[in-house]
Design a protein around this motif. Sequence first.
Motif, PDB file in Angstrom:
ATOM      1  N   VAL B 107       0.870  -1.173   0.000  1.00  0.00           N
ATOM      2  CA  VAL B 107       0.000   0.000   0.000  1.00  0.00           C
ATOM      3  C   VAL B 107       0.908   1.223   0.000  1.00  0.00           C
ATOM      4  O   VAL B 107       1.763   1.350   0.878  1.00  0.00           O
ATOM      5  CB  VAL B 107      -0.920   0.013   1.234  1.00  0.00           C
ATOM      6  CG1 VAL B 107      -1.818   1.242   1.202  1.00  0.00           C
ATOM      7  CG2 VAL B 107      -1.738  -1.267   1.297  1.00  0.00           C
ATOM      8  N   GLU B 108       0.738   2.070  -0.990  1.00  0.00           N
ATOM      9  CA  GLU B 108       1.644   3.205  -1.133  1.00  0.00           C
ATOM     10  C   GLU B 108       0.870   4.521  -1.148  1.00  0.00           C
ATOM     11  O   GLU B 108      -0.058   4.689  -1.933  1.00  0.00           O
ATOM     12  CB  GLU B 108       2.449   3.071  -2.440  1.00  0.00           C
ATOM     13  CG  GLU B 108       3.346   4.274  -2.696  1.00  0.00           C
ATOM     14  CD  GLU B 108       4.501   3.972  -3.640  1.00  0.00           C
ATOM     15  OE1 GLU B 108       4.487   2.904  -4.273  1.00  0.00           O
ATOM     16  OE2 GLU B 108       5.410   4.812  -3.719  1.00  0.00           O
ATOM     17  N   VAL B 109       1.289   5.440  -0.269  1.00  0.00           N
ATOM     18  CA  VAL B 109       0.721   6.785  -0.264  1.00  0.00           C
ATOM     19  C   VAL B 109       1.752   7.709  -0.899  1.00  0.00           C
ATOM     20  O   VAL B 109       2.849   7.860  -0.373  1.00  0.00           O
ATOM     21  CB  VAL B 109       0.389   7.248   1.167  1.00  0.00           C
ATOM     22  CG1 VAL B 109      -0.161   8.670   1.163  1.00  0.00           C
ATOM     23  CG2 VAL B 109      -0.611   6.287   1.812  1.00  0.00           C
ATOM     24  N   SER B 110       1.416   8.281  -2.029  1.00  0.00           N
ATOM     25  CA  SER B 110       2.401   9.104  -2.741  1.00  0.00           C
ATOM     26  C   SER B 110       2.453  10.512  -2.148  1.00  0.00           C
ATOM     27  O   SER B 110       1.605  10.898  -1.348  1.00  0.00           O
ATOM     28  CB  SER B 110       2.061   9.164  -4.222  1.00  0.00           C
ATOM     29  OG  SER B 110       0.781   9.698  -4.403  1.00  0.00           O
ATOM     30  N   GLU B 111       3.434  11.266  -2.547  1.00  0.00           N
ATOM     31  CA  GLU B 111       3.638  12.669  -2.142  1.00  0.00           C
ATOM     32  C   GLU B 111       4.011  12.812  -0.665  1.00  0.00           C
ATOM     33  O   GLU B 111       5.123  13.191  -0.341  1.00  0.00           O
ATOM     34  CB  GLU B 111       2.423  13.537  -2.478  1.00  0.00           C
ATOM     35  CG  GLU B 111       2.157  13.546  -3.982  1.00  0.00           C
ATOM     36  CD  GLU B 111       0.924  14.328  -4.360  1.00  0.00           C
ATOM     37  OE1 GLU B 111       0.650  15.377  -3.773  1.00  0.00           O
ATOM     38  OE2 GLU B 111       0.210  13.881  -5.286  1.00  0.00           O
ATOM     39  N   GLN B 159      -4.151   9.792   5.590  1.00  0.00           N
ATOM     40  CA  GLN B 159      -4.432   9.898   4.152  1.00  0.00           C
ATOM     41  C   GLN B 159      -4.865   8.553   3.580  1.00  0.00           C
ATOM     42  O   GLN B 159      -5.815   8.453   2.791  1.00  0.00           O
ATOM     43  CB  GLN B 159      -3.178  10.394   3.427  1.00  0.00           C
ATOM     44  CG  GLN B 159      -3.366  10.630   1.932  1.00  0.00           C
ATOM     45  CD  GLN B 159      -4.184  11.869   1.673  1.00  0.00           C
ATOM     46  OE1 GLN B 159      -4.034  12.873   2.356  1.00  0.00           O
ATOM     47  NE2 GLN B 159      -5.077  11.810   0.685  1.00  0.00           N
ATOM     48  N   MET B 160      -4.172   7.509   3.967  1.00  0.00           N
ATOM     49  CA  MET B 160      -4.512   6.162   3.497  1.00  0.00           C
ATOM     50  C   MET B 160      -5.936   5.784   3.905  1.00  0.00           C
ATOM     51  O   MET B 160      -6.709   5.250   3.104  1.00  0.00           O
ATOM     52  CB  MET B 160      -3.516   5.158   4.081  1.00  0.00           C
ATOM     53  CG  MET B 160      -3.862   3.709   3.792  1.00  0.00           C
ATOM     54  SD  MET B 160      -2.766   2.535   4.646  1.00  0.00           S
ATOM     55  CE  MET B 160      -3.578   2.401   6.245  1.00  0.00           C
ATOM     56  N   ASP B 163      -8.333   7.812   1.730  1.00  0.00           N
ATOM     57  CA  ASP B 163      -8.331   7.411   0.315  1.00  0.00           C
ATOM     58  C   ASP B 163      -8.965   6.037   0.118  1.00  0.00           C
ATOM     59  O   ASP B 163      -9.651   5.802  -0.873  1.00  0.00           O
ATOM     60  CB  ASP B 163      -6.898   7.390  -0.235  1.00  0.00           C
ATOM     61  CG  ASP B 163      -6.354   8.778  -0.523  1.00  0.00           C
ATOM     62  OD1 ASP B 163      -7.145   9.736  -0.562  1.00  0.00           O
ATOM     63  OD2 ASP B 163      -5.129   8.905  -0.703  1.00  0.00           O
TER      64      ASP B 163
END
Lengths: 284, 284
Positions: B107-111, B159-160, B163
Motif C-alpha cells: 500500500v503506497e501513499v504518494s507525495e 491519508q490512506m 483514500d
Amino acid sequence: MERVERISEVREIVAGQKKKGLRIALIPTMGYLHQGHLSLVKQAKQEGTFVVMSIFVNPLQFGPNEDLSRYPRDLEHDAKLAREAGVDLIFHPSVEEMYPQKNRTIVEVSELGNALCGLSRPGHFNGVTTVVSKLFHIVQPDRAYFGQKDYQQYLIVRQMVRDLNFPIEVIAVPIVREEDGLALSSRNVFLTAEHRREALVLSKSLAEAETLIRQGERNVTTIEEKIREKITEESSGKIDYVEVRSAENLTKPEVIDDSVVIALAVKFGTTRLIDNRVVEVKNV
Amino acid sequence: MERVERISEVREIVAGQKKKGLRIALIPTMGYLHQGHLSLVKQAKQEGTFVVMSIFVNPLQFGPNEDLSRYPRDLEHDAKLAREAGVDLIFHPSVEEMYPQKNRTIVEVSELGNALCGLSRPGHFNGVTTVVSKLFHIVQPDRAYFGQKDYQQYLIVRQMVRDLNFPIEVIAVPIVREEDGLALSSRNVFLTAEHRREALVLSKSLAEAETLIRQGERNVTTIEEKIREKITEESSGKIDYVEVRSAENLTKPEVIDDSVVIALAVKFGTTRLIDNRVVEVKNV
C-alpha cells in the motif's frame, strides 16, 4: 431492492443486515450487466447472503488511451436485471463520491500484474486493486465474487486479500458463454457482425488447445503457436497476447506439468476481447 | 489482559467484544513501551473502548542498513506496563504469522512519503502503510491511535484511511517528553550519557523556533537556518533534515501563513532521533 449512491447509505444498510445476522456478499461490477454478472448473483443468492452489487465505471483502471468515456452504461436496464436476479442493494456511486479529493493511495500487487493484460494496460491492475480495496472497506462483505473471465484480476485480488489479511473470502465463478462459445463481455456490443462471427475463433482455439494438452502435449510454445496460427488464419483479429501460464500464480511453466490457464487478448477493430481456459493437469 | 500470537485468536476475541456492543481501539506499536505509548492507551481507555495493542517489529519498514536486528525488545516488561495501563489484549505475532508467504502487496501513499523521513528511509512508509493495513484488517478496530512524534507517519496513515475508505477513525496523540524536554522514543536507550545530554538541543531549538514564529517570523528558511545553527553549534548531532512544512499535507509553504509542523531528524552516534512541533498559525 434498494439503490443508493452514498457511501454512508451503504454502510447503514449493511450494518442493519449484519445486526440481523445476515452474511454480506459483494459483487463489484462496472455495470452493463450480462448473464456473466448474473451468474455471480445466482451463486451468492444460493449461499443465502445479502447481495450488494456495486456498479461503478472506475476511471482509475482505465489508461489515457482506453475506452473510459465510451464504456457502455445503462443503469435502468442494469437495475431491472439485478432486481430480477435477486440483488438486494445496488451501490452506484458517482466519481466524486468515490474520489472526493485527489487520490494519493495505491494498492499494488507485484509480479502477478506484470504479465498478460498488465503489459498492454499499465496501471490497470493498480486501479482495480485500489477500487476493490475501497469497495471492500465501504461494504465490508464476508464474501466477494469475481468472474473467471478476468482470470488475472481474480488471482490479483485473491493475492491482495491474502497479503493484506482482508477478512473476506474471494470466490471465482466460471465464465459464461453465448451458445456458440463467445465469452460474455460488456464490450461485445461494440463488435460488428463480421467481427462477432470472427471472434468465435477465440473460444474455439482455446478448446482445441485443451484437447491437445489432454492428448499429452506438454510444450508451452507449441500450444501457444497453434492458437496464434488459428487466430491469424481464421480471423482479422490482432493478437495482443496468447500465453500458457501457471493457473496458481501466472508464472511461465517450462513444460505443462501442473494446472495452467491459457489466456489471450485479441483486438477486433477497436474492440479488445479477452478469454481464457483453465486446464487442470495433475502434477506429474 | 490477554496475550495472543495468532490472527485467528485476535479475530475471535474482538468479535466477541463487538457482539457485547463494545467499540474496539487499536494501538499499533513495535513494543519496548514507554510513556508515549501508554498515553495512547490512556486516551483509548477514557473513550471506553476495548483496547488492543499490537506489538510487532515489522521487518517491511526497515531498510537493509537500518536497525531491525538491534531494535530493542522486552515483551515481558511491555506486557507488565500494558496491563497496568489497562490494555485488554496484546497481539504479538511472529514474522511468520504476519508474512507466511512472500508478500507481493504494497500500500503506497504518494507525495506525503516523499519528503522528510521518506528521503533517508526509502520504502519505510510503504512498510508502515502495508503493515497498518494488515493490522486494521486483522483487528478491525473502530479507532486507531498514533503518536504525533511520528507526525509524517500519522499524516500518511490518515491519508490512506481517507483514500481507501477504511471504516476507522485515526486519532493523533501529542508527544510525551521527559521532564527536560527530550521526546520519548524506544531508541533513546541507545544514547550515550553525552549524546543524551546533547539531544536536548532538539526540543529546545523547536521551542525557540515556535517562539520566533509567534513573534512574527514568517520566513521558512530563516526558521530552518536558526534551528540548524543551534544544533550544529551546541551538539555533535549530524542533521538529516530540518524542515518547516504544512501541518496538513507536508507541502513546503512559501511563507508561514497557516499551521506548520517543524520537523527534524538528527543522528547522535549511530542513533537517529526525530522530533517535531506543530505551530498553529491562523490563515492570514
